[in-house]
Motif scaffolding. Structure first.
Motif, short mmCIF file in Angstrom:
data_model
loop_
_atom_site.label_atom_id
_atom_site.label_comp_id
_atom_site.label_asym_id
_atom_site.label_seq_id
_atom_site.Cartn_x
_atom_site.Cartn_y
_atom_site.Cartn_z
N ASN A 7 43.56 3.30 30.44
CA ASN A 7 43.31 4.74 30.55
C ASN A 7 44.54 5.44 30.01
O ASN A 7 45.67 5.02 30.28
CB ASN A 7 43.07 5.16 32.00
CG ASN A 7 41.76 4.61 32.54
OD1 ASN A 7 40.77 4.51 31.84
ND2 ASN A 7 41.77 4.24 33.81
N VAL A 8 44.33 6.50 29.26
CA VAL A 8 45.43 7.27 28.70
C VAL A 8 45.80 8.39 29.67
O VAL A 8 44.95 9.19 30.05
CB VAL A 8 45.05 7.88 27.33
CG1 VAL A 8 46.20 8.70 26.76
CG2 VAL A 8 44.63 6.79 26.35
N LEU A 9 47.07 8.41 30.05
CA LEU A 9 47.59 9.48 30.88
C LEU A 9 48.59 10.28 30.04
O LEU A 9 48.90 9.89 28.91
CB LEU A 9 48.27 8.91 32.13
CG LEU A 9 47.37 7.97 32.97
CD1 LEU A 9 48.15 7.36 34.11
CD2 LEU A 9 46.16 8.72 33.50
N THR A 10 49.11 11.36 30.56
CA THR A 10 50.00 12.22 29.79
C THR A 10 51.17 11.44 29.19
O THR A 10 51.44 11.53 28.00
CB THR A 10 50.53 13.37 30.67
OG1 THR A 10 49.42 14.08 31.18
CG2 THR A 10 51.42 14.30 29.87
N ASP A 11 51.86 10.66 30.02
CA ASP A 11 53.05 9.95 29.54
C ASP A 11 52.98 8.45 29.78
O ASP A 11 53.99 7.76 29.77
CB ASP A 11 54.30 10.52 30.20
CG ASP A 11 54.29 10.35 31.72
OD1 ASP A 11 53.22 10.06 32.28
OD2 ASP A 11 55.36 10.52 32.33
N ALA A 12 51.78 7.94 29.98
CA ALA A 12 51.64 6.52 30.30
C ALA A 12 50.29 5.97 29.85
O ALA A 12 49.34 6.72 29.61
CB ALA A 12 51.78 6.30 31.81
N LEU A 13 50.24 4.64 29.76
CA LEU A 13 48.97 3.94 29.63
C LEU A 13 48.80 3.14 30.92
O LEU A 13 49.71 2.42 31.34
CB LEU A 13 48.96 2.99 28.44
CG LEU A 13 48.87 3.64 27.06
CD1 LEU A 13 48.80 2.56 25.98
CD2 LEU A 13 47.67 4.54 26.94
N MET A 14 47.67 3.32 31.57
CA MET A 14 47.35 2.56 32.77
C MET A 14 46.42 1.42 32.37
O MET A 14 45.27 1.66 31.98
CB MET A 14 46.68 3.46 33.83
CG MET A 14 46.35 2.69 35.08
SD MET A 14 45.80 3.72 36.48
CE MET A 14 44.62 4.80 35.76
#
Length: 102
Positions: free
Chosen positions: A30-37
């Motif tokens: 999943n793409v988050l603002t400053d991370a990949l989960m």
């Protein structure tokens, strides 16, 4: 020796590893603002035991580093890879390292 390639299938939110042109495994994210989960990693049964999961993990972590993001390793395979490879632990924020025992 098989020809191994990697792709980022953004439409399916997953990195894929191919062996001789065949899908051999994938790592969903999943793409988050400053991370990949990272949520799930799977090597297809016909390709198990060839080290492809580790190669895929290394590739996705290298790509996250290039993007300047950090990792949230919900996927147990990615979390386990991070525990074994301290050179990637800087990609995981300290609070997240504690939460996932990395």
């Amino acid at each position: 020796m098989a020809d191994i390639t990697f792709t980022n299938n953004a439409e399916k939110h997953r990195y894929e590893i191919h062996s001789d042109g065949q899908l051999a495994g994938f790592c969903e994210y999943n793409v988050l603002t400053d991370a990949l989960m990272f949520t799930h990693t799977e090597v297809l049964p016909a390709f198990e035991g060839q080290g492809l999961g580790s190669r895929l993990a290394k590739h996705v972590l290298d790509d996250v580093r290039v993007q300047g993001k950090h990792v949230i390793p919900v996927c147990q395979f990615i979390a386990g890879y991070l525990r074994k490879h301290p050179e990637y632990q800087d990609l995981v924020r300290e609070d997240i390292r504690r939460a996932f025992k990395i």
